[in-house]
Design an enzyme around this catalytic site. Structure first.
Site, PDB file in Angstrom:
ATOM      1  N   CYS A   1     -43.361 -32.703   4.936  1.00 55.70           N
ATOM      2  CA  CYS A   1     -42.005 -32.517   5.449  1.00 55.70           C
ATOM      3  C   CYS A   1     -42.054 -31.755   6.779  1.00 55.70           C
ATOM      4  O   CYS A   1     -43.083 -31.229   7.170  1.00 55.70           O
ATOM      5  CB  CYS A   1     -41.158 -31.758   4.438  1.00 55.70           C
ATOM      6  SG  CYS A   1     -40.786 -32.712   2.942  1.00 55.70           S
TER       7      CYS A   1
ATOM      8  N   HIS B   1     -36.493 -29.080   6.721  1.00 55.59           N
ATOM      9  CA  HIS B   1     -36.083 -27.930   5.903  1.00 55.59           C
ATOM     10  C   HIS B   1     -36.483 -26.601   6.535  1.00 55.59           C
ATOM     11  O   HIS B   1     -37.366 -26.529   7.392  1.00 55.59           O
ATOM     12  CB  HIS B   1     -36.652 -28.042   4.487  1.00 55.59           C
ATOM     13  CG  HIS B   1     -38.146 -27.911   4.400  1.00 55.59           C
ATOM     14  ND1 HIS B   1     -38.782 -26.688   4.265  1.00 55.59           N
ATOM     15  CD2 HIS B   1     -39.127 -28.856   4.405  1.00 55.59           C
ATOM     16  CE1 HIS B   1     -40.091 -26.886   4.188  1.00 55.59           C
ATOM     17  NE2 HIS B   1     -40.331 -28.192   4.273  1.00 55.59           N
TER      18      HIS B   1
END
Length: 526
Positions: free
Chosen positions: A430, A411
């Site tokens: 992440c 992301h």
């Protein structure tokens, strides 16, 4: 027409039956005596003339029972031997063509891969092969039975173990790493049996030598005692050993195009045709060894076991299937308890300033600042939190989705300053992208989908937009701490998650503590 049995006919049939039975018996006897015949023909040792296949079978069964604790992959070997009527077929297939003479030479060179010779019974196989070549090597049929059985089992065990080591590695990553979700092929009974069915051992053994240029480069550095900048000779050797083992695992991308993230390097590459067509910095999850407290030279007993820090990014393989532009962030409970409710307790307007909505029993709470957050703890937390799309959203303007057990994704991020740091293990697990729009352009290509992505990323669109990737792209999140780059320069990175230590500690008993690659090579050539 009626056929009438007469006394003469009966006698004729009886004689015919006896003849057929005798012929079958002689044929069977001749077939089963082939081992003895061939050994006698080669060695002229008359002992082999008296070798009986039934007694040989019994000897092989007995040897299997007595050696179960010492031979590797015993079940596969026993099934193979049983299928051959408990006859030493492996020995007979490879003794007369010279394969068994060269086999120990291959095993001897296992040290060039950083592994110990001990499991391969090199001296025993050499001694047994020499004994069968010697006209006076076998002095009795009992000795012939025992030594044939022993050579069959030692050869089968060593051959399978050697083949497995070079083709699959000696450590199963799924058994030592807690967060390892990469598809990795391991040897099974079929692949091991196939090794025993090989007819030309030299051709086969040459074919399974690691051919990966990266492997050869690290192997050369290991054999030449190359020293990595900033490390001692011993620590350098251990870096080579753990990363050579990683390269032996069957978990490498085979696709024409894929995305790969190397956690310790804090980098992402899009690979096409074996070359990087897009490279960018990334931020990964925080790790247990970011301060370098533990090393391959100095580590505590507790470091030997994989106990991940909660925010470490997992190793995995998957397929990127879609993107979400201007995403909503469903804040994980772990982050909510450790960060969100603490910030809200200190500043009642923290939630509204960060565009974070609060939910209870699925219903949105209109005035979350009226809640006394100082009384809310991890034990009594009854709320869920979602951050709306916008400039402050922790996921930035886009996230790339792929199925995985750890709920991680690639992301964007509003926290751009982290990309200027050398230590980029800063996320909650992440992978934050240095150039998310560049990745979107590469994966989608020019066209309507990418135009929509670029437009929505440039605006504060309050609604997320989901777009499926027309051609799903494999992704690999891996962990490599030493390699040779495209210019031939040796690269190494800090073991931020301590995974090198875990792997080395499992490798150590399989390679010998005092392995000296150069001296081992010299000894092997003598």
């Amino acid at each position: 027409m009626t056929f009438t049995f007469t006394k003469k006919t009966s006698v004729y049939l009886l004689i015919l039956g006896l003849f057929v039975s005798l012929f079958a018996f002689q044929s069977c006897k001749k077939k089963h005596s082939a081992i003895a015949d061939r050994l006698f023909k080669v060695t002229q040792n008359k002992i082999y003339e008296d070798v009986d296949p039934d007694t040989l079978a019994a000897a092989l069964k007995k040897e299997i029972e007595s050696q179960k604790s010492q031979i590797a992959n015993e079940e596969v070997i026993e099934a193979f031997v049983k299928g051959n009527g408990y006859q030493p077929v492996l020995v007979m297939d490879h003794f007369f063509n010279g394969d068994l003479d060269i086999l120990p030479d291959y095993f001897d060179k296992i040290t060039e891969h950083g592994l110990s010779k001990k499991p391969y019974h090199i001296a025993a196989i050499r001694t047994l092969v020499a004994k069968f070549h010697d006209k006076n090597g076998i002095m009795s049929t009992d000795e012939a039975y025992h030594e044939l059985a022993r050579l069959e089992l030692l050869t089968a065990s060593s051959l399978i173990k050697y083949s497995n080591a070079l083709q699959y590695g000696v450590v199963n990553p799924r058994k030592i790493f807690s967060r390892y979700f990469t598809a990795t092929k391991r040897p099974d009974s079929t692949s091991m049996k196939n090794v025993l069915l090989v007819k030309d051992l030299k051709t086969y053994l040459d074919s399974i030598q690691p051919a990966d240029p990266q492997y050869k480069a690290l192997q050369k550095a290991f054999l030449n005692n190359t020293v990595i900048d900033g490390l001692s000779a011993e620590e350098s050797k251990r870096y080579f050993l753990v990363n050579m083992e990683r390269l032996r695992w069957k978990n490498k991308p085979t696709e024409q195009k894929y995305v790969i993230v190397n956690i310790p390097d804090f980098k992402l590459d899009v690979m096409e045709g074996g070359k990087s067509v897009l490279n960018m910095k990334v931020c990964v999850g925080q790790g247990r060894n970011m301060d370098g407290r533990a090393s391959l030279i100095s580590y505590a007993d507790s470091d030997r076991y994989d106990k991940p820090f909660p925010r470490e990014t997992p190793q995995l393989s998957s397929v990127i299937h879609s993107v979400e532009v201007n995403p909503t962030w469903n804040i994980p409970r772990s982050i909510a308890t450790k960060e969100i409710i603490i910030e809200a307790a200190e500043d009642p307007y923290y939630l509204s300033n960060k565009n974070i909505d609060v939910y209870k029993d699925g219903k949105k709470i209109e005035d979350p600042e009226t809640i006394d957050w100082s009384t809310v703890t991890a034990d009594n937390l009854q709320y869920d939190f979602k951050q709306r799309p916008g400039e402050d959203n922790s996921l930035g303007k886009i996230k790339f989705l792929f199925k995985n057990k750890s709920s991680v994704y690639l992301h964007d991020t509003p926290a751009k300053s982290a990309f200027r740091k050398s230590m980029r293990a800063v996320s909650h697990g992440c992978v934050r992208l240095g150039d998310p729009q560049g990745l979107a352009k590469n994966l989608f290509g020019e066209g309507e989908d990418y135009d929509t992505i670029a437009k929505d990323m440039s605006e504060d669109n309050p609604e997320p937009t989901n777009i499926g990737l027309p051609k799903k792209t494999p992704i690999y999140i891996t962990y490599v701490t030493c390699w040779v780059d495209d210019t031939g320069v040796l690269q190494s990175r800090q073991d931020v998650y301590g995974l090198d230590i875990v792997l080395y500690d499992h490798l150590k008993p399989l390679m010998g503590e005092n392995l000296n690659p150069k001296s081992e090579m010299l000894n092997a050539k003598r």
